[in-house]
Scaffold this active site. Sequence first.
Site, short mmCIF file in Angstrom:
data_model
loop_
_atom_site.label_atom_id
_atom_site.label_comp_id
_atom_site.label_asym_id
_atom_site.label_seq_id
_atom_site.Cartn_x
_atom_site.Cartn_y
_atom_site.Cartn_z
N CYS A 255 0.83 -1.21 0.00
CA CYS A 255 0.00 0.00 0.00
C CYS A 255 0.87 1.26 0.00
O CYS A 255 1.55 1.56 0.98
CB CYS A 255 -0.91 -0.04 1.23
N CYS B 47 0.07 3.82 2.71
CA CYS B 47 0.51 3.30 4.02
C CYS B 47 2.00 3.59 4.22
O CYS B 47 2.41 4.03 5.30
CB CYS B 47 0.29 1.79 4.11
#
Length: 144
Positions: A69, A72
């Site tokens: 991600c 993230c």
Amino acid sequence: MENALRLTCLSCGQANRFPAARLDAGPKCAKCGLLLVDGDVIAIGHQRHDKATQTDALPLIVDYWAPWCGPCRTMAPEFAKAAKALRGQARFAKIDTEQYQAVSQRLQIRGIPLLILYAGGREVARLSGARPSADIEAFVRQHL
């Protein structure tokens, strides 16, 4: 022990009790010797996650993330800055939702990154999306 705090060592999982007045003195884990409140973000697994979120005396904010991600990974340094800024007021951990899918299913996590704040053995609030450290700090302070 009067006014004792209970904290789970996020590194080894040991339950620790110490006087609340000694929180600023840097209490250490009785088993592994690591600091319990050091302002760092600790990667945890499902067992430490469940134990700490249900029993710890200090609020715990958990970053639910995955290595693939992009947002993230972008937010990780901001999360670490917030952890340093809120040292002694809350502890910070992260859990890989790819590796621990049962946790994300049980918590009905639909998107990452997701921050969940726990206090008093229950979920207090959620914050979705990548955020700067100032937003993360404000979120924690607002709900404590």
